[in-house]
Write a protein that holds these residues in place. Structure first.
Motif, short mmCIF file in Angstrom:
data_model
loop_
_atom_site.label_atom_id
_atom_site.label_comp_id
_atom_site.label_asym_id
_atom_site.label_seq_id
_atom_site.Cartn_x
_atom_site.Cartn_y
_atom_site.Cartn_z
N UNK A 113 5.31 46.43 42.37
CA UNK A 113 6.62 45.77 42.47
C UNK A 113 7.57 46.30 41.40
N UNK A 114 7.06 46.48 40.19
CA UNK A 114 7.88 46.99 39.10
C UNK A 114 8.36 48.41 39.40
N UNK B 110 12.21 49.35 39.49
CA UNK B 110 12.76 50.36 38.58
C UNK B 110 13.35 51.53 39.37
N UNK B 111 12.71 51.90 40.46
CA UNK B 111 13.20 53.00 41.29
C UNK B 111 14.53 52.63 41.94
N UNK B 112 14.63 51.41 42.43
CA UNK B 112 15.86 50.97 43.10
C UNK B 112 17.00 50.73 42.12
N UNK B 113 16.70 50.13 40.95
CA UNK B 113 17.75 49.64 40.06
C UNK B 113 17.81 50.33 38.70
N UNK C 159 16.73 46.43 36.51
CA UNK C 159 15.54 45.66 36.91
C UNK C 159 15.35 44.48 35.97
N UNK C 160 14.84 43.40 36.51
CA UNK C 160 14.55 42.21 35.69
C UNK C 160 13.13 41.75 35.99
N UNK C 161 12.56 41.05 35.04
CA UNK C 161 11.22 40.50 35.25
C UNK C 161 11.24 39.52 36.43
N UNK C 162 12.33 38.80 36.58
CA UNK C 162 12.46 37.84 37.70
C UNK C 162 12.46 38.58 39.04
N UNK C 163 13.21 39.69 39.14
CA UNK C 163 13.25 40.43 40.41
C UNK C 163 11.92 41.12 40.69
N UNK C 164 11.25 41.57 39.64
CA UNK C 164 9.92 42.18 39.81
C UNK C 164 8.93 41.12 40.30
N UNK D 276 11.69 57.99 38.35
CA UNK D 276 12.17 56.93 37.47
C UNK D 276 12.33 57.47 36.05
N UNK D 277 11.31 58.18 35.57
CA UNK D 277 11.35 58.73 34.22
C UNK D 277 12.53 59.70 34.04
N UNK D 278 12.74 60.56 35.02
CA UNK D 278 13.76 61.60 34.89
C UNK D 278 15.18 61.10 35.14
N UNK D 279 15.34 60.17 36.09
CA UNK D 279 16.69 59.79 36.52
C UNK D 279 17.06 58.32 36.33
N UNK D 280 16.10 57.48 35.97
CA UNK D 280 16.39 56.05 35.97
C UNK D 280 15.88 55.35 34.71
N UNK D 281 15.82 56.06 33.61
CA UNK D 281 15.23 55.50 32.39
C UNK D 281 16.22 55.39 31.24
N UNK D 282 17.50 55.30 31.57
CA UNK D 282 18.52 55.14 30.53
C UNK D 282 18.22 53.90 29.71
N UNK D 283 18.51 53.97 28.43
CA UNK D 283 18.27 52.87 27.47
C UNK D 283 16.79 52.62 27.21
N UNK D 284 15.96 53.64 27.41
CA UNK D 284 14.55 53.55 27.06
C UNK D 284 14.21 54.78 26.22
N UNK D 285 12.99 54.82 25.72
CA UNK D 285 12.58 56.01 24.97
C UNK D 285 12.46 57.24 25.86
#
Length: 187
Positions: free
Chosen positions: A16-17, A21-24, A29-34, A106-115
């Motif tokens: 689910x996560x 993460x892939x969609x949003x 993504x939020x823990x509630x939506x996951x 996700x890592x390449x295109x959707x990980x803004x604001x993470x390490x």
């Protein structure tokens, strides 16, 4: 008595996560939506993962590589495969990335604001560094050209991931891409 953590629930949360993460992206993504996607109460996620960051790390674990190690593991090419430009380590890495392509995207295109926010640039930089080790083999060497080649290769890899039609198709296309780029720079 403490609740027994079940592998099925953990897998359900991870799936689910990954979808969320892939969609949003990480930020959307939020823990509630996951939890809603996993069909569990939001609080239950915290029995398995301390935070959204910890859950994100778990989703990306299969595609987290030391890129430098992958590229420097050796230049042994597969025997009998013609113009196969990929070392065994590179091939194994790419097959794993293809099998976990959604996590890689996700890592390449959707990980803004993470390490992992600059992981795409790190990968491009490691490819550049690897190609620069062989600059004596490159006619009319220019570091900007090497940067363009590395950047375009990574973009090509991501396009293959987005348009995936199967592992054999993807590996054939990746080999064509590597052949075109490496022959083009004089290898």
């Amino acid at each position: 008595m403490p609740q027994v953590l079940k592998d099925e629930i953990r897998t359900n949360i991870l799936d689910a996560a990954q979808r969320d993460f892939y969609e949003k992206g990480f930020s959307g993504a939020t823990m509630r939506s996951i939890a809603a996607k996993a069909k569990i109460p939001a609080g239950l996620i915290y029995s398995y993962y301390k935070s959204k960051d910890a859950l994100f790390e778990a989703v990306l674990r299969p595609v987290s590589y030391d890129w430098k190690r992958v590229f420097t593991a050796g230049d042994q090419r597969h025997e009998g495969e013609g113009s196969d430009w990929l070392s065994r380590e590179e091939r194994d890495c790419l097959i794993n990335l293809l099998r976990h392509r959604q996590a890689f995207l996700i890592m390449m295109d959707k990980s803004e604001n993470t390490r992992y926010g600059n992981e795409k640039e790190k990968l491009i930089g490691q490819i550049e560094e690897h190609l620069n080790l062989h600059r004596e083999q490159i006619e009319d060497y220019d570091p900007v050209y090497i940067h363009i080649i590395a950047s375009n290769f990574v973009d090509g890899l991501l396009q293959i991931m987005y348009h995936y039609k199967g592992e054999e198709w993807a590996m054939k296309l990746l080999n064509k891409l590597a052949t075109a780029y490496l022959q083009g720079i004089g290898f």
